[in-house]
Design an enzyme around this catalytic site. Structure first.
Site, PDB file in Angstrom:
ATOM      1  N   GLU A  79       0.210  50.106  33.840  1.00  0.00           N
ATOM      2  CA  GLU A  79       1.373  49.948  34.715  1.00  0.00           C
ATOM      3  C   GLU A  79       0.911  49.311  36.032  1.00  0.00           C
ATOM      4  OE1 GLU A  79       3.035  53.507  36.548  1.00  0.00           O
ATOM      5  OE2 GLU A  79       1.721  54.709  35.296  1.00  0.00           O
ATOM      6  N   CYS A 111       2.794  56.177  32.645  1.00  0.00           N
ATOM      7  CA  CYS A 111       1.535  56.704  32.091  1.00  0.00           C
ATOM      8  C   CYS A 111       1.598  56.928  30.586  1.00  0.00           C
ATOM      9  CB  CYS A 111       1.182  58.025  32.755  1.00  0.00           C
ATOM     10  SG  CYS A 111       0.978  57.891  34.521  1.00  0.00           S
ATOM     11  N   HIS A 233      -1.250  65.197  30.208  1.00  0.00           N
ATOM     12  CA  HIS A 233      -1.373  64.082  31.150  1.00  0.00           C
ATOM     13  C   HIS A 233      -1.793  64.676  32.489  1.00  0.00           C
ATOM     14  CE1 HIS A 233      -0.799  60.829  33.779  1.00  0.00           C
ATOM     15  NE2 HIS A 233       0.289  61.316  34.346  1.00  0.00           N
TER      16      HIS A 233
HETATM   17  P1  HMG Z   1       2.428  68.244  48.594  1.00  0.00           P
HETATM   18  O1  HMG Z   1       3.805  68.352  49.110  1.00  0.00           O
HETATM   19  O2  HMG Z   1       1.443  67.680  49.531  1.00  0.00           O
HETATM   20  O3  HMG Z   1       1.819  69.584  48.118  1.00  0.00           O
HETATM   21  O4  HMG Z   1       2.442  67.348  47.282  1.00  0.00           O
HETATM   22  P2  HMG Z   1       2.213  71.125  48.366  1.00  0.00           P
HETATM   23  O5  HMG Z   1       2.427  71.365  49.825  1.00  0.00           O
HETATM   24  O6  HMG Z   1       3.302  71.562  47.431  1.00  0.00           O
HETATM   25  O7  HMG Z   1       0.840  71.755  47.928  1.00  0.00           O
HETATM   26  C1  HMG Z   1       0.334  71.556  46.662  1.00  0.00           C
HETATM   27  C2  HMG Z   1      -0.250  72.876  46.182  1.00  0.00           C
HETATM   28  O8  HMG Z   1      -1.366  73.206  47.016  1.00  0.00           O
HETATM   29  C3  HMG Z   1       0.724  74.066  46.274  1.00  0.00           C
HETATM   30  O9  HMG Z   1       0.490  74.884  45.156  1.00  0.00           O
HETATM   31  C4  HMG Z   1       0.258  74.789  47.538  1.00  0.00           C
HETATM   32  O10 HMG Z   1       0.565  76.177  47.536  1.00  0.00           O
HETATM   33  C5  HMG Z   1      -1.236  74.554  47.459  1.00  0.00           C
HETATM   34  P3  HMG Z   1       1.655  75.117  44.052  1.00  0.00           P
HETATM   35  O11 HMG Z   1       2.788  75.730  44.765  1.00  0.00           O
HETATM   36  O12 HMG Z   1       2.024  73.719  43.541  1.00  0.00           O
HETATM   37  O13 HMG Z   1       1.012  75.945  43.003  1.00  0.00           O
HETATM   38  N1  HMG Z   1      -1.926  74.668  48.759  1.00  0.00           N
HETATM   39  C6  HMG Z   1      -3.125  75.262  48.909  1.00  0.00           C
HETATM   40  N2  HMG Z   1      -3.951  75.868  48.032  1.00  0.00           N
HETATM   41  C7  HMG Z   1      -5.132  76.360  48.509  1.00  0.00           C
HETATM   42  N3  HMG Z   1      -5.497  76.289  49.819  1.00  0.00           N
HETATM   43  C8  HMG Z   1      -4.696  75.696  50.733  1.00  0.00           C
HETATM   44  C9  HMG Z   1      -3.451  75.154  50.285  1.00  0.00           C
HETATM   45  N4  HMG Z   1      -2.439  74.484  50.901  1.00  0.00           N
HETATM   46  C10 HMG Z   1      -1.512  74.190  49.947  1.00  0.00           C
HETATM   47  N5  HMG Z   1      -5.080  75.626  52.012  1.00  0.00           N
HETATM   48  C11 HMG Z   1       2.589  66.562  45.046  1.00  0.00           C
HETATM   49  C12 HMG Z   1       2.084  67.686  45.953  1.00  0.00           C
HETATM   50  C13 HMG Z   1       2.101  66.787  43.648  1.00  0.00           C
HETATM   51  C14 HMG Z   1       4.128  66.588  45.069  1.00  0.00           C
HETATM   52  C15 HMG Z   1       2.065  65.206  45.593  1.00  0.00           C
HETATM   53  O14 HMG Z   1       0.662  65.166  45.492  1.00  0.00           O
HETATM   54  C16 HMG Z   1       2.653  63.979  44.899  1.00  0.00           C
HETATM   55  O15 HMG Z   1       3.765  63.540  45.202  1.00  0.00           O
HETATM   56  N6  HMG Z   1       1.866  63.366  43.942  1.00  0.00           N
HETATM   57  C17 HMG Z   1       2.311  62.182  43.207  1.00  0.00           C
HETATM   58  C18 HMG Z   1       3.324  62.520  42.112  1.00  0.00           C
HETATM   59  C19 HMG Z   1       2.721  63.276  40.955  1.00  0.00           C
HETATM   60  O16 HMG Z   1       1.530  63.275  40.746  1.00  0.00           O
HETATM   61  N7  HMG Z   1       3.594  63.894  40.136  1.00  0.00           N
HETATM   62  C20 HMG Z   1       3.150  64.609  38.969  1.00  0.00           C
HETATM   63  C21 HMG Z   1       4.208  64.635  37.853  1.00  0.00           C
HETATM   64  S1  HMG Z   1       4.792  62.987  37.465  1.00  0.00           S
HETATM   65  C22 HMG Z   1       3.479  62.306  36.527  1.00  0.00           C
HETATM   66  O17 HMG Z   1       2.597  62.988  36.116  1.00  0.00           O
HETATM   67  C23 HMG Z   1       3.518  60.823  36.286  1.00  0.00           C
HETATM   68  C24 HMG Z   1       2.578  59.991  37.139  1.00  0.00           C
HETATM   69  O18 HMG Z   1       1.244  60.107  36.671  1.00  0.00           O
HETATM   70  C25 HMG Z   1       3.037  58.525  37.135  1.00  0.00           C
HETATM   71  C26 HMG Z   1       3.306  57.832  35.804  1.00  0.00           C
HETATM   72  O19 HMG Z   1       3.784  58.374  34.842  1.00  0.00           O
HETATM   73  O20 HMG Z   1       3.079  56.605  35.815  1.00  0.00           O
HETATM   74  C27 HMG Z   1       2.575  60.441  38.590  1.00  0.00           C
END
Ligand code: HMG
Length: 388
Positions: A79, A111, A233
């Site tokens: 992609e 993906c 994935h």
């Molecule tokens: P965010 O808002 O920065 O994260 O984004 P958060 O604030 O929700 O924190 C993440 C986790 O860290 C949470 O845990 C927190 O509690 C924890 P959870 O509630 O999820 O279990 N946390 C801590 N843990 C330990 N010590 C600390 C601490 N602070 C916080 N101090 C998000 C997270 C994944 C949304 C972001 O990284 C993002 O937007 N990523 C890109 C999108 C993505 O990867 N999506 C996945 C599903 S879609 C997919 O897989 C397809 C894709 O590969 C593309 C394709 O298909 O082509 C993306």
């Protein structure tokens, strides 16, 4: 006759940013990345690397083993397309010296497309068992700076030879699918970085897992407890943990957290050091399982969940073949990851801001990659790839 994966080889860039460095710059606790999302490092493509060079480097050990004449087709999943018309795999075909009778095509659906390529390759091999197919998945994951996605970048490619009577994995024909028109992650043609609704994307991922699993159980007599390991994935490691707990709940498995962890932990090792590589991600996870599991996996059954935003998802299964260890490349892969250069935050930003020239002039690129193939120049709008 069984059909499946006979060879698997991956490649990633020789440089990475440690997520501790990113956290330090952002003034946040690095454990958010190390524990919260389950990632430690993200591979950053050098200026002379792209999906073509990553792919050719991943496929080289396979072509060296089976020879250039054996491969009937290259199905290239990405992609991170470099051209709206020409398939990236055609450049790879030349770099690897494949036969001119070999067919080449590029596939896209976020993906997911590597899984479509594998299923198509299995069908082609079933028709012509003497003609193996090379499936390559190659991507560079990029998000906006200072966005929640920034820590989930990465890059990598995986090459797999699909053949009759494979030495590594037999792939079962039954699959479960879920397709739904959603905007969780996308990249319009005019953008180099993906747009993503992060939290929503994780919800859609889990919904698609449940739907694909339900569809799979309608097609197959395989039950949850028949499966020994699960490859998901991997946009980031923690997603696999969330997914596996979800699937276990759907199946009322009653497993302890330790039992759940044991079924996925070996799949996470390589990706934790590479980051998201989109189409390649789940298959680098599969390679990680095969090469890092401490138990003999012979005859073990693996459940695989492939997810591509937008979205298309698929659940399918595979069985590990006796003697699979002889067909793997663990030392090569481990050396690749160990011998990488760590980037400073400033070097990361400089790389991040580099944009491919669009003026049609002659632009030579500095030699940075440690791989055998590099993008040497972009001149008159043509990409020039060479072997080093
Ligand atoms: P965010 O808002 O920065 O994260 O984004 P958060 O604030 O929700 O924190 C993440 C986790 O860290 C949470 O845990 C927190 O509690 C924890 P959870 O509630 O999820 O279990 N946390 C801590 N843990 C330990 N010590 C600390 C601490 N602070 C916080 N101090 C998000 C997270 C994944 C949304 C972001 O990284 C993002 O937007 N990523 C890109 C999108 C993505 O990867 N999506 C996945 C599903 S879609 C997919 O897989 C397809 C894709 O590969 C593309 C394709 O298909 O082509 C993306």
């Amino acid at each position: 006759m069984s059909v499946g994966i006979d060879e698997i080889s991956f490649y990633t860039s020789g440089q990475y940013l440690d997520l501790k460095t990113l956290a330090q710059h952002q003034g946040i606790d690095p454990n958010k990345y190390y524990d919260g999302i389950g990632q430690e490092k993200m591979a950053m493509a050098s200026l002379d690397e792209d999906v073509v060079t990553l792919a050719a480097n991943a496929a080289l050990p396979i072509v060296e083993r089976v020879g250039t004449e054996a491969i009937a087709a290259v199905l290239f999943a990405t992609e991170t397309g470099i051209d709206q018309s020409k398939a990236a795999g055609v450049y790879v075909h030349r770099l690897l010296g494949l036969n001119s009778n070999c067919r080449v095509v590029e596939l896209k659906q976020a993906c997911y497309s590597a899984t479509a390529a594998i299923q198509m390759a299995c069908a082609m091999v079933a028709r012509q068992p003497a003609r193996p197919i090379l499936v390559i998945a190659s991507d560079v994951a990029r998000y906006d700076l200072e966005s929640p996605g920034e820590a989930t970048q990465g890059c990598g490619a995986v090459a797999m030879l699909i053949s009759a009577n494979p030495r590594i994995l037999e792939i079962a024909p039954e699959v479960g699918n879920h397709t739904e028109d959603v905007m969780d992650f996308w990249r319009p043609n005019y953008r180099t970085n993906a747009l993503v609704d992060g939290k929503y994307s994780t919800k859609i991922y889990l919904k698609s897992l449940k739907r694909s699993w339900e569809n799979f159980t309608e097609q197959s007599s395989t039950s949850y407890t028949d499966l020994d390991y699960f490859c998901y994935h991997l946009p980031f490691g923690k997603m696999a943990q969330k997914a596996h707990s979800h699937l276990a709940r759907v199946n009322k498995s009653g497993q302890t957290p330790e039992e759940l962890e044991r079924q996925i932990e070996p799949t996470l090792i390589y990706n934790r050091a590479i980051g998201n590589s989109y189409t390649a991600s789940m298959y680098i996870g599969l390679c990680s399982l095969l090469e890092n599991s401490t138990e003999d996996l012979t005859d073990k059954r693996i459940g695989l969940f492939s997810y591509g935003s937008g979205c298309v998802a698929e659940f399918f299964t595979a069985r590990v073949q006796a003697g699979y260890q002889q067909a793997l490349l663990p030392h090569k892969h481990q050396a690749l990851l160990e011998n990488r250069k760590e980037l400073s935050y400033e070097e990361y930003i400089e790389l991040y801001h580099y944009a491919n020239p669009t003026d049609g002039g002659e632009h030579r690129l500095p030699q940075q990659t440690q791989g055998r193939f590099r993008l040497a120049a972009i001149s008159e709008h043509k990409r020039e790839y060479i072997s080093v």
